[in-house]
Design an enzyme around this catalytic site. Structure first.
Site, short mmCIF file in Angstrom:
data_model
loop_
_atom_site.label_atom_id
_atom_site.label_comp_id
_atom_site.label_asym_id
_atom_site.label_seq_id
_atom_site.Cartn_x
_atom_site.Cartn_y
_atom_site.Cartn_z
N HIS A 47 0.84 -1.20 0.00
CA HIS A 47 0.00 0.00 0.00
C HIS A 47 0.88 1.26 0.00
O HIS A 47 0.59 2.23 -0.70
CB HIS A 47 -0.89 0.05 1.25
CG HIS A 47 -1.91 -1.04 1.35
ND1 HIS A 47 -1.87 -2.01 2.33
CD2 HIS A 47 -3.00 -1.33 0.60
CE1 HIS A 47 -2.90 -2.82 2.20
NE2 HIS A 47 -3.61 -2.45 1.15
N SER A 66 -2.59 -7.96 3.05
CA SER A 66 -3.13 -7.85 4.42
C SER A 66 -3.44 -9.25 4.96
O SER A 66 -3.34 -9.50 6.16
CB SER A 66 -4.40 -7.01 4.42
OG SER A 66 -4.16 -5.77 3.80
P1 AMP Z 1 -6.52 -3.91 -0.46
O1 AMP Z 1 -6.36 -3.10 0.79
O2 AMP Z 1 -6.02 -5.30 -0.36
O3 AMP Z 1 -7.92 -3.80 -1.06
O4 AMP Z 1 -5.56 -3.24 -1.54
C1 AMP Z 1 -5.65 -1.88 -1.83
C2 AMP Z 1 -4.81 -1.60 -3.06
O5 AMP Z 1 -3.45 -1.96 -2.80
C3 AMP Z 1 -5.24 -2.43 -4.28
O6 AMP Z 1 -5.18 -1.61 -5.43
C4 AMP Z 1 -4.22 -3.54 -4.31
O7 AMP Z 1 -4.01 -4.08 -5.60
C5 AMP Z 1 -2.99 -2.82 -3.80
N1 AMP Z 1 -2.02 -3.78 -3.28
C6 AMP Z 1 -2.24 -4.71 -2.31
N2 AMP Z 1 -1.13 -5.45 -2.11
C7 AMP Z 1 -0.20 -4.99 -2.97
C8 AMP Z 1 1.14 -5.35 -3.27
N3 AMP Z 1 1.76 -6.35 -2.63
N4 AMP Z 1 1.80 -4.66 -4.23
C9 AMP Z 1 1.18 -3.64 -4.88
N5 AMP Z 1 -0.08 -3.26 -4.66
C10 AMP Z 1 -0.77 -3.92 -3.72
#
Ligand code: AMP
Length: 273
Positions: free
Chosen positions: A37, A186
């Site tokens: 993030h 997460s």
């Molecule tokens: P989330 O909180 O899991 O819904 O993720 C929020 C944003 O962070 C989304 O656009 C995900 O694709 C991005 N994201 C989550 N994990 C990663 C990662 N390891 N590398 C790059 N972007 C990420």
């Protein structure tokens, strides 16, 4: 840093900034923030003037209620982290602010959802399309930064923006990984220390298939033998239309996609071929 719990608070702040000609860069998240993030927030600072994050665990995108309940929530430490990063504004609404009453409309993607996570998590992308539509209407960002970790989500959101004429530029960010190659997520918090080590095999699998796509079935078998409980998919698909790729080298750029279960936790990853 403004922590806005309501749409009103958020819009009062953002409208003033927009009136000053500031460019709004937005990163939607579900919290339990990690370095993946953080890379997105950093990018937001490079491409926009005002950095806005949202933290909202969107129940409508969980097809499994137990996964929703178990999803890590740590708002206080997330906010401390964002303050350190000098975010300008965080939108952290309660459920009732986003879903105040029963709604009369649905947003239903009718393409690109019959494969990968769309096939194994029915309704998931309906929930994603709904929350992104709502957040884009609320925040009205100039640019939104999303991770390639959720490649199909990024793909579908680009289509949503085009089909519904949202005035926002979508930037995809490369995947951030742990030292051992495990894609940051997460959900990794729910893995035991041993499983975090074992989960690096996902990355190794992608690297091996990248070298030689023919060994894909053998690699799937190995994962199951090595204690991964279930493979939702391990496939190579066309980056431009998500169709299965069977012949190599492929006409369009192709990508390897994987979703597996370890310790009862569903982990996804992908890599360009
Ligand atoms: P989330 O909180 O899991 O819904 O993720 C929020 C944003 O962070 C989304 O656009 C995900 O694709 C991005 N994201 C989550 N994990 C990663 C990662 N390891 N590398 C790059 N972007 C990420």
């Amino acid at each position: 840093m403004l922590v806005a719990k309501t749409i009103n608070e958020l819009q009062n702040f953002l409208e003033k900034e927009k009136a000053r000609g500031k460019k709004i860069a937005f990163v939607p998240t579900m919290g339990a923030l990690h370095e993946g993030h953080l890379a997105l927030f950093k990018k937001a600072g490079e491409v926009g003037d005002i950095k806005v994050a949202s933290i909202f665990v969107n129940k409508t995108q969980f097809n499994d209620s137990r996964d929703f309940e178990k999803y890590p929530r740590q708002l206080e430490s997330d906010l401390a982290l964002l303050k350190n990063l000098q975010l300008d504004c965080v939108f952290a609404p309660d459920d009732s602010e986003i879903f105040p009453s029963e709604s009369s409309f649905k947003i239903l993607p009718n393409k690109f959802v019959d494969c990968l996570c769309g096939a194994t998590r029915p309704g998931h992308f309906d929930g994603v399309a709904l929350i992104i539509t709502k957040l884009f209407n609320i925040v009205k960002p100039d640019i939104a930064i999303l991770g390639q970790k959720d490649f199909q989500q990024l793909f579908i959101i680009k289509k949503l923006v085009r089909d519904f004429n949202f005035n926002v530029e979508i930037l995809g960010h490369e995947i951030l990984r742990e030292k051992n190659g495990l894609a940051m997520s997460s959900r990794n918090q729910r893995l035991s220390e041993t499983s975090k080590i074992k989960a690096a095999q996902i990355y190794q699998t992608l690297l091996a298939i990248k070298k030689d796509p023919k060994i894909l079935p053998q690699k799937a078998e190995e994962l199951l033998q090595n204690g991964f409980e279930k493979i939702d998919y391990l496939e190579i698909r066309d980056e431009e239309n998500l169709a299965l790729v069977k012949n190599f080298p492929s006409k369009n750029p192709a990508r390897i996609f994987i979703a597996v279960y370890l310790d009862g936790v569903r982990l996804i990853d992908n890599m360009s071929l």
